[in-house]
Structures are given as C-alpha cells and as structure tokens.
Write an enzyme that holds these catalytic residues in place. Sequence first.
Site, PDB file in Angstrom:
ATOM      1  N   HIS A   1      -9.175   0.721 -11.340  1.00  9.61           N
ATOM      2  CA  HIS A   1      -8.798   1.687 -10.296  1.00  9.61           C
ATOM      3  C   HIS A   1      -7.343   2.125 -10.460  1.00  9.61           C
ATOM      4  O   HIS A   1      -7.028   3.310 -10.479  1.00  9.61           O
ATOM      5  CB  HIS A   1      -9.027   1.040  -8.926  1.00  9.61           C
ATOM      6  N   PHE A   2      -6.445   1.153 -10.631  1.00 12.36           N
ATOM      7  CA  PHE A   2      -5.045   1.600 -10.569  1.00 12.36           C
ATOM      8  C   PHE A   2      -4.526   2.178 -11.886  1.00 12.36           C
ATOM      9  O   PHE A   2      -3.495   2.829 -11.894  1.00 12.36           O
ATOM     10  CB  PHE A   2      -4.119   0.550  -9.933  1.00 12.36           C
ATOM     11  N   HIS A   3      -5.271   1.987 -12.972  1.00 15.17           N
ATOM     12  CA  HIS A   3      -4.846   2.727 -14.166  1.00 15.17           C
ATOM     13  C   HIS A   3      -5.238   4.197 -14.067  1.00 15.17           C
ATOM     14  O   HIS A   3      -4.644   5.040 -14.745  1.00 15.17           O
ATOM     15  CB  HIS A   3      -5.386   2.074 -15.436  1.00 15.17           C
TER      16      HIS A   3
ATOM     17  N   TYR B   1       1.626   5.416  -2.467  1.00 15.16           N
ATOM     18  CA  TYR B   1       1.844   6.837  -2.130  1.00 15.16           C
ATOM     19  C   TYR B   1       3.248   7.293  -2.513  1.00 15.16           C
ATOM     20  O   TYR B   1       3.485   8.483  -2.708  1.00 15.16           O
ATOM     21  CB  TYR B   1       1.526   7.110  -0.657  1.00 15.16           C
TER      22      TYR B   1
ATOM     23  N   HIS C   1       0.811  -1.204   0.000  1.00 14.44           N
ATOM     24  CA  HIS C   1       0.000   0.000   0.000  1.00 14.44           C
ATOM     25  C   HIS C   1       0.851   1.264   0.000  1.00 14.44           C
ATOM     26  O   HIS C   1       0.674   2.106  -0.877  1.00 14.44           O
ATOM     27  CB  HIS C   1      -1.081   0.048   1.088  1.00 14.44           C
TER      28      HIS C   1
ATOM     29  N   ARG D   1      -9.606 -10.395 -12.962  1.00 15.58           N
ATOM     30  CA  ARG D   1      -8.360  -9.762 -13.383  1.00 15.58           C
ATOM     31  C   ARG D   1      -7.287 -10.838 -13.517  1.00 15.58           C
ATOM     32  O   ARG D   1      -7.544 -11.999 -13.221  1.00 15.58           O
ATOM     33  CB  ARG D   1      -7.926  -8.693 -12.366  1.00 15.58           C
ATOM     34  N   ARG D   2      -6.097 -10.452 -13.944  1.00 15.46           N
ATOM     35  CA  ARG D   2      -4.913 -11.316 -13.999  1.00 15.46           C
ATOM     36  C   ARG D   2      -5.183 -12.611 -14.748  1.00 15.46           C
ATOM     37  O   ARG D   2      -4.822 -13.690 -14.288  1.00 15.46           O
ATOM     38  CB  ARG D   2      -4.459 -11.720 -12.589  1.00 15.46           C
TER      39      ARG D   2
HETATM   40 FE1  HAS Z   1      -5.548   1.982  -4.501  1.00 18.47          FE
HETATM   41  C1  HAS Z   1      -5.742  -1.425  -4.954  1.00 18.47           C
HETATM   42  C2  HAS Z   1      -7.710   1.787  -1.881  1.00 18.47           C
HETATM   43  C3  HAS Z   1      -5.204   5.388  -3.939  1.00 18.47           C
HETATM   44  C4  HAS Z   1      -2.870   2.083  -6.648  1.00 18.47           C
HETATM   45  N1  HAS Z   1      -4.525   0.614  -5.612  1.00 18.47           N
HETATM   46  C5  HAS Z   1      -4.772  -0.740  -5.664  1.00 18.47           C
HETATM   47  C6  HAS Z   1      -3.834  -1.363  -6.558  1.00 18.47           C
HETATM   48  C7  HAS Z   1      -2.999  -0.369  -7.011  1.00 18.47           C
HETATM   49  C8  HAS Z   1      -3.453   0.857  -6.402  1.00 18.47           C
HETATM   50  C9  HAS Z   1      -1.812  -0.536  -7.938  1.00 18.47           C
HETATM   51  O1  HAS Z   1      -8.801  -0.389  -0.020  1.00 18.47           O
HETATM   52  C10 HAS Z   1      -3.825  -2.831  -6.945  1.00 18.47           C
HETATM   53  C11 HAS Z   1      -2.801  -3.671  -6.276  1.00 18.47           C
HETATM   54  C12 HAS Z   1      -2.925  -5.084  -6.773  1.00 18.47           C
HETATM   55  O2  HAS Z   1      -2.344  -5.383  -7.829  1.00 18.47           O
HETATM   56  O3  HAS Z   1      -3.646  -5.878  -6.162  1.00 18.47           O
HETATM   57  N2  HAS Z   1      -6.365   3.337  -3.193  1.00 18.47           N
HETATM   58  C13 HAS Z   1      -7.254   3.053  -2.227  1.00 18.47           C
HETATM   59  C14 HAS Z   1      -7.633   4.284  -1.539  1.00 18.47           C
HETATM   60  C15 HAS Z   1      -6.934   5.299  -2.132  1.00 18.47           C
HETATM   61  C16 HAS Z   1      -6.116   4.689  -3.150  1.00 18.47           C
HETATM   62  C17 HAS Z   1      -8.604   4.411  -0.413  1.00 18.47           C
HETATM   63  N3  HAS Z   1      -4.313   3.458  -5.172  1.00 18.47           N
HETATM   64  C18 HAS Z   1      -4.316   4.770  -4.793  1.00 18.47           C
HETATM   65  C19 HAS Z   1      -3.238   5.471  -5.429  1.00 18.47           C
HETATM   66  C20 HAS Z   1      -2.578   4.535  -6.193  1.00 18.47           C
HETATM   67  C21 HAS Z   1      -3.269   3.277  -6.023  1.00 18.47           C
HETATM   68  C22 HAS Z   1      -2.934   6.930  -5.226  1.00 18.47           C
HETATM   69  C23 HAS Z   1      -1.375   4.679  -7.057  1.00 18.47           C
HETATM   70  C24 HAS Z   1      -0.760   5.800  -7.332  1.00 18.47           C
HETATM   71  N4  HAS Z   1      -6.564   0.501  -3.619  1.00 18.47           N
HETATM   72  C25 HAS Z   1      -7.341   0.614  -2.514  1.00 18.47           C
HETATM   73  C26 HAS Z   1      -7.776  -0.731  -2.077  1.00 18.47           C
HETATM   74  C27 HAS Z   1      -7.214  -1.650  -2.953  1.00 18.47           C
HETATM   75  C28 HAS Z   1      -6.456  -0.856  -3.896  1.00 18.47           C
HETATM   76  C29 HAS Z   1      -8.624  -1.082  -0.937  1.00 18.47           C
HETATM   77  C30 HAS Z   1      -7.345  -3.186  -2.904  1.00 18.47           C
HETATM   78  C31 HAS Z   1      -8.407  -3.638  -3.836  1.00 18.47           C
HETATM   79  C32 HAS Z   1      -8.469  -5.133  -3.893  1.00 18.47           C
HETATM   80  O4  HAS Z   1      -9.444  -5.706  -3.401  1.00 18.47           O
HETATM   81  O5  HAS Z   1      -7.552  -5.777  -4.439  1.00 18.47           O
HETATM   82  C33 HAS Z   1      -6.966   6.769  -1.720  1.00 18.47           C
HETATM   83  O6  HAS Z   1      -5.669   7.203  -1.443  1.00 18.47           O
HETATM   84  C34 HAS Z   1      -7.609   7.643  -2.759  1.00 18.47           C
HETATM   85  C35 HAS Z   1      -7.783   9.066  -2.265  1.00 18.47           C
HETATM   86  C36 HAS Z   1      -8.041  10.015  -3.396  1.00 18.47           C
HETATM   87  C37 HAS Z   1      -8.998  10.949  -3.439  1.00 18.47           C
HETATM   88  C38 HAS Z   1      -9.134  11.838  -4.645  1.00 18.47           C
HETATM   89  C39 HAS Z   1      -8.789  13.306  -4.364  1.00 18.47           C
HETATM   90  C40 HAS Z   1      -8.770  14.081  -5.616  1.00 18.47           C
HETATM   91  C41 HAS Z   1      -7.734  14.835  -6.074  1.00 18.47           C
HETATM   92  C42 HAS Z   1      -7.837  15.473  -7.433  1.00 18.47           C
HETATM   93  C43 HAS Z   1      -7.652  16.963  -7.422  1.00 18.47           C
HETATM   94  C44 HAS Z   1      -7.898  17.532  -8.773  1.00 18.47           C
HETATM   95  C45 HAS Z   1      -6.983  18.238  -9.488  1.00 18.47           C
HETATM   96  C46 HAS Z   1      -7.334  18.637 -10.893  1.00 18.47           C
HETATM   97  C47 HAS Z   1      -5.648  18.586  -8.991  1.00 18.47           C
HETATM   98  C48 HAS Z   1      -9.934  11.142  -2.312  1.00 18.47           C
HETATM   99  C49 HAS Z   1      -6.510  15.040  -5.282  1.00 18.47           C
HETATM  100  C50 HAS Z   1      -7.945  19.977 -10.926  1.00 18.47           C
HETATM  101  C51 HAS Z   1      -8.136  20.325 -12.330  1.00 18.47           C
HETATM  102  C52 HAS Z   1      -8.968  21.275 -12.717  1.00 18.47           C
HETATM  103  C53 HAS Z   1      -9.069  21.568 -14.163  1.00 18.47           C
HETATM  104  C54 HAS Z   1      -9.810  22.043 -11.807  1.00 18.47           C
HETATM  105 CU    CU Z   2      -3.878   0.057  -0.890  1.00 19.90          CU
END
Ligand code: HAS
Ligand code: CU
Length: 562
Positions: free
Chosen positions: A383-385, A236, A232, A446-447
Amino acid sequence: MVFVDSYPKTSKLVRSEFIVAFVALGIGALFGVIQALHRTGAFRGFVSSADYYTLLTAHGVLLALVFTTFFIAGLFAWAVSSSLERELPQRLAWPAFWIMLTGTVLAAVAILGGLFGAPSVFGHSLSADVLFTFYAPMKAHPAFYIGAALIIVGSWIAGAAYFKALWEWRSDNPDERIPLQTFMVLTTMLMWYISTIGVAVEVVVFLIPWSLGLIQNVDPLLTRTLFWYFGHPVVYFWLMPAYLVWYTILPKLAGGRLFSDPLARVVFVAFLLLSTPVGFHHQYVDPGIPEGYKFIAMTNTMFLLLPSLLTAFTVVASLEHGARQNGGSGYLSWLRNLPWDEPAFSGCALAGLMFAAGGFSGMINAGMNINYLIHNTIWVPGHFHLTVGTAFALTAMAISYWLVPQLTGKPLRQRSLAVLQPYVWFVGMALMSNAMHRAGLAGIPRRTAEPTYDEFAFQGVAGTVAEMRLQIAIGGFLLFVGAALFLVVMADTLLARRGGTLSVNGSIPDPLSGPEHSPRILDNYKLWTAIALLLIVIAYGPPLASMVIDGIFAPGSPPIPV
Ligand code: HAS
Ligand code: CU
C-alpha cells in the site's frame, strides 16, 4: 523572467533542500534494492539478516522522512515565493534548513552506527534499529531521537517563513484572495503543526529521557498512540504537496487549465479538518483502546476519502480539458492527446494512476474488520509504496524535471533518460506492489528478513509464493534503476554550466473557475483550525485521558473489558 533570476536567494535555498533530498533518495533507494533482494532470497550476499533491520530503518527514515521533508520544504519555498511574488524570509528559512540538516546527520549516524558494530558513544551503543515508526518498546541511541526532534523543529521554523511571507504580502494586498499555491502550503503547514505535537511530546517527554536513562519505563501504548496521532497526518503531509503539483502545475503541462480553484480549496480544508482524528486506524489491533473510539477513527477515515475522490475528479477533468485543447476527442481517446513524452507530465500522471490503486488498498486497510486480515503483513508496504513511494516520490521526481531548470537557469540534460524514467518506475512499482499485496493476503509478514518459516507453507490466494517473490525482486531492482536514472539526470543538470535556452516557464494559467466563485470563509484559517482541534478532542480525548490517568511512565494499559 526565470525564477532563479527573479528570486535568486530563494532559488539557492530550494536547490540546497533538493540536493539533500536527492542524496537521501540515492542512499535510501540503494538500501531498498538490497532489502528486496534479501527478503525474497534472490541475493543475500550484501548484509546479514541481523543487519537487515539497520538497513530497513535507514531505508524508511531516509526516504519517508528525510527525502520527503527536504523535498517538500524546497517545493513549498518555491510555491510560496512564486505565488506571492517575493523572496522567502531568509532569516527564518536558512536556520530551518540547517537545523533539519543537523537532525538528519545525527539520526543517520545513529542508525548507520549499527552497521559498524554499534560502538558505545556517550555510554549508549550507537544503533537505532527502531524502524521509521520509532515507538517504544524498541529503543535507539539518544542521537536518533534528538535528530528526529531537530528535523521536526526545523520544519516548524520553515513553516514560520511561509506565514511571514503571507503577512508581508497581506499588507500590500489587503483585499485579495490568498493565491492558491500559498493557500495549499499554509493549510498543509497548519495540519502539520497540529499533528507534529504528538510526535514532539512522544520524543521529548518520553523517548529522549528514556534513551538517556533518566527514566526507566515508558508506556508503549501511550507512545504508540502519540506516534500514530502524528503517523497518519504525516502521510497527508506527503500527499498534499503532490496534490499541489497535480492541481496547479499538471493541468498546464497537459495544455489546459485547472478546472476549479474553489474545489481545490475545499479539498485542502477537508484535509486540515480530518487528517488527525483518524490515527487509531493504525492501532485497530492494539489492546487498551476502546472499540468505540476505533470505530470513530474508521468513520472519520471513510470521510477522509472524500477529498481524494474530489481530487481524482478535478484533476482528471483538468487533464481532459487540456487534451481537448490539443485536439483530443471521444470518451477516452483524448488520453492520446496528452504529452506522454514530457517526463514532468508523464511522471505526475502515472503517479496519479498508481495512487488510484494505492487509495483503494487504503480503503481496505481502513475497514476495522478487514484490517485484521492484512495488518502487519507485507500488504501494508504494498500500500505505502503506491502512496508515498509513488504518488509522492514519482511526482517529486517528475516535477523536478520542470522545476530544476527554473531554479538553475540550466536546461534539462539527458532528456532521453528523463523520458524513460517514469515508465521504469511505473513498471517496477506495478510488479513489486501487486505482488506485495497478494503476498500479504497469503499472510506473509512485513518488517522481517526471514518472511518464511520452516515447516510452514504460505498459500497464495492468487499466484504462487515463488512467483510473487520473483516479481518483488525484479520490481525492486527496476525501482532502483528508476531512482538512479533520475539522479543521473539531476546530477548532470545541476553540474552543467549555465547556457542554452529554457523550454519551461513558471507561469500558471488562470483556473476555469477562479477563487471569486468560492466564499471567503474558505480562507478563514482560524475557523478551520478551531474545528480541527475540536474534532481531535472528541476522537482522542477520553482514550488519551485514560492512558495518562493510569500512569504515564507505567507500561500497561487500562483494563480491557473481556
Ligand atoms: Fe495509508 C498504512 C489507510 C492514504 C501511507 N499508509 C499506511 C502506511 C503508510 C501509508 C506509510 O486505515 C504504513 C505505516 C506503517 O508503517 O505501519 N491510507 C489509508 C487511507 C488512505 C491512505 C484510507 N496512506 C495514504 C497516503 C499515504 C499513505 C496518501 C502516503 C502518502 N493506510 C491506511 C490504513 C493503514 C495505512 C488503515 C494501516 C494499515 C495497518 O494495518 O497497518 C486514503 O487517503 C486514500 C484515498 C485515496 C483515494 C484515491 C483517489 C485517486 C486519485 C488519483 C487521481 C488520478 C490522477 C491521474 C490524477 C480515494 C486522487 C490521472 C491520469 C490520467 C492519465 C487520466
Ligand atoms: Cu493512516
């Protein structure tokens, strides 16, 4: 003065890291499109379904581990050097680079050997179809694990170079606050040191001896737990560099200034505290881990949303500030006053927009009960793409359009391709990831090279399976085009002769609210590291202890109450 002229040694280092990252990106993207076409049945002529897993492993390792780590090492070297205004200690930084490169070559040879009939090398067949989440019971050639270990060790040494630079700077500037970019780099590295201990123990104590035949058995639950302890926080490690770019460079590209430096520091400290004690959210379905500890991981994960939600606020506020400096007005019409034809800006902004969707699917993953619905389905790659594959990858590509000219002194070439590229990526990813999420809800796994089973029809919750497959195939193809466009621009720029005037400079305007508005305790790394370790002991201590007590080389798990 341009960065390359002020800090020629560090520039050379960053360029070398970037070139390795870009080569990995090119090969990884090629394997990606082959897979997308194979899985969806659009075109199956490139590989057999047996070789699919070799390509899948190479795709995951080259993109999620090699492209990211090398790009981040380069970005961090630039950020530390430019914000502390000095060359990075070369005696640490170069060995780090070479060690990481050696590890990469070892791992890549081990994986790709699988495509050539897995010849026997040192008594073990040269293959590593273990996927980028390389835990037991799947076994790879020892070279794969040794390579992975070297990449990690190299990244530790790279981190030492950043800390050394800080200490040198500190002796010249005893009373100043740590510059924001360096603060972000060091906080990320502290998180990285804490979390990579898990994978280092997994690889060095268990997987290397096991693959060499020195020990016969490993405990799959223990190695999975050690992997996800790291697995995990590693996400980050990919996200925080993107945040560094969004906080410190993107506001300037939008014509404005960062809204709040203190809020940015709070966000990074929150990541240091909470990134690690959440790994069990990847193991909700694993037996042998008490439900209560899965619940603690879920609660911590929900708190961990906070720094990203704060980021959404701060970064969008900074962009709005920039747009209003450029004459923007209204509730939303200011969006039109952002430089959408500036690829460094549009790439980062589109990456942020997609990350909002990816964060949302992350919240769903994190719910212990909803997770059962999507776990091991293609929803998770959806999700992760959006996260690593866009929030990180598109930000990395976009900011290269801004950084590479400063690292080389050469203006960006093929500008029109660069302007187009982020939009191609955005459209490709929108098609692919939305269809992957929906297909996951229909239960498609998947996979696997063979996602459909005979005599079993998946029912799409929204849309038909055929339509989703088509979208995944078209999206995957567009993403390959997007990566290729980027690489053409980079190759042409890097190979050009130096000449012409640069339209970019590295100066970063002061934030609207600077570090003087935050307490100094935010920069107290000892305190935050101690609290981070305490939280890990609470979240992992008892379950890990019981896995160790029941025998570390004994497959099996502690008794499960039924
Ligand atoms: Fe995840 C599985 C939960 C974030 C990557 N995640 C994965 C896997 C990867 C991955 C690679 O709880 C698969 C691993 C595998 O092969 O099995 N993930 C989360 C949660 C967050 C989260 C709660 N993940 C990420 C990030 C990753 C990433 C970041 C890579 C960089 N994830 C999970 C969970 C799994 C999981 C379970 C397991 C699933 C399973 O069953 O296998 C949080 O950190 C997300 C928080 C994000 C937000 C969004 C905030 C919005 C922002 C945008 C601002 C906008 C801007 C644009 C700047 C609340 C910051 C403005 C533009 C204008 C024009 C105005
Ligand atoms: Cu995670």
